[in-house]
Design a protein around this motif. Structure first.
Motif, short mmCIF file in Angstrom:
data_model
loop_
_atom_site.label_atom_id
_atom_site.label_comp_id
_atom_site.label_asym_id
_atom_site.label_seq_id
_atom_site.Cartn_x
_atom_site.Cartn_y
_atom_site.Cartn_z
N CYS A 152 0.84 -1.20 0.00
CA CYS A 152 0.00 0.00 0.00
C CYS A 152 0.87 1.25 0.00
CB CYS A 152 -0.93 -0.01 1.21
SG CYS A 152 -1.97 1.46 1.34
N ARG A 153 1.90 1.27 0.82
CA ARG A 153 2.80 2.43 0.88
C ARG A 153 3.53 2.65 -0.44
NH1 ARG A 153 0.23 4.90 4.25
NH2 ARG A 153 0.34 4.26 6.40
N VAL A 154 3.95 1.58 -1.09
CA VAL A 154 4.63 1.71 -2.38
C VAL A 154 3.69 2.37 -3.39
CG1 VAL A 154 5.56 0.42 -4.35
CG2 VAL A 154 6.29 -0.16 -2.04
N VAL A 155 2.44 1.94 -3.41
CA VAL A 155 1.47 2.55 -4.34
C VAL A 155 1.24 4.01 -3.97
CG1 VAL A 155 -0.92 2.49 -5.16
CG2 VAL A 155 0.35 0.36 -4.86
N MET A 159 13.29 5.77 0.96
CA MET A 159 12.34 6.20 1.98
C MET A 159 11.94 5.05 2.89
SD MET A 159 10.01 8.73 -0.42
CE MET A 159 8.52 8.15 0.25
N MET A 160 11.79 3.86 2.30
CA MET A 160 11.29 2.72 3.07
C MET A 160 12.41 1.86 3.65
SD MET A 160 8.08 1.60 0.67
CE MET A 160 7.44 0.43 1.84
N GLY A 161 13.63 2.10 3.22
CA GLY A 161 14.75 1.32 3.73
C GLY A 161 14.78 -0.11 3.21
N VAL A 162 14.35 -0.29 1.96
CA VAL A 162 14.37 -1.61 1.33
C VAL A 162 15.11 -1.49 0.00
CG1 VAL A 162 12.22 -2.39 2.43
CG2 VAL A 162 12.12 -1.26 0.20
N SER A 163 15.34 -2.61 -0.65
CA SER A 163 16.05 -2.59 -1.93
C SER A 163 15.11 -2.14 -3.06
CB SER A 163 16.61 -3.97 -2.26
OG SER A 163 15.56 -4.85 -2.62
N ARG A 211 10.21 -2.71 -6.68
CA ARG A 211 9.69 -3.09 -8.01
C ARG A 211 8.76 -4.30 -7.90
NH1 ARG A 211 15.42 -2.04 -10.71
NH2 ARG A 211 15.08 0.14 -11.26
N ARG A 212 9.16 -5.28 -7.10
CA ARG A 212 8.32 -6.46 -6.90
C ARG A 212 7.02 -6.08 -6.20
NH1 ARG A 212 12.10 -9.36 -5.22
NH2 ARG A 212 12.01 -8.72 -3.06
#
Length: 150
Positions: free
Chosen positions: A106-109, A125-129, A134-135
């Motif tokens: 939801c946050r990615v969207v 921003m989210m601290g992920v790769s 993308r996934r």
């Protein structure tokens, strides 16, 4: 100022980037939100912009002048994204359901669609790769596509 300008214009159905950013900033300033860093600020800004657009869609839906459309322009070169208030509200409801299933998707969207951030910015921003973003974006788009068909 942007809100009153749009409100008082008889045929003003277009929200440009500046108006949206100004509204988001004013809402954030009113709430006196302290941001920890740039990434936190950008995340909060995307969420505030989503809420503003949903509120704007609800307001447009209440106006009894059928056929109202919301035009979102992301910069002077880009063509506007034209959507109805109902589509914005349906997307908001679908995102609320998605949040209960997977908050990160939801946050990615939210960050991509409402904030206009690129995958690299969202990853920071989210601290992920970037691959994770993308996934998540692909999965969320597929899920939303299915939800919004129904």
């Amino acid at each position: 100022m942007a809100h009153y300008k749009l409100k008082n214009e008889h045929n003003a159905f277009t929200l440009d980037t500046s108006s949206l950013v100004h509204e988001a900033y004013l809402k954030m300033e009113k709430q006196d939100q302290v941001t920890k860093d740039k990434n936190h600020f950008l995340a909060v800004a995307a969420i505030v912009m989503r809420r503003f657009l949903v509120d704007y869609a609800r307001q447009k839906q209440r106006i009894k002048r059928g056929g109202d459309q919301i035009h979102l322009t992301y910069g002077a070169i880009s063509s506007p994204v034209i959507t109805t208030p109902e589509e914005v509200l349906n997307l908001n409801e679908a995102l609320t359901r998605l949040k209960s299933i997977n908050n990160r998707h939801c946050r990615v969207v939210e960050f991509h669609f409402f904030g206009g951030y690129k995958h690299e910015e969202i990853a920071a921003m989210m601290g992920v790769s970037i691959d994770t973003v993308r996934r998540d974006w692909r999965l969320a788009k597929a899920w939303l596509s299915n939800e919004l068909k129904n």
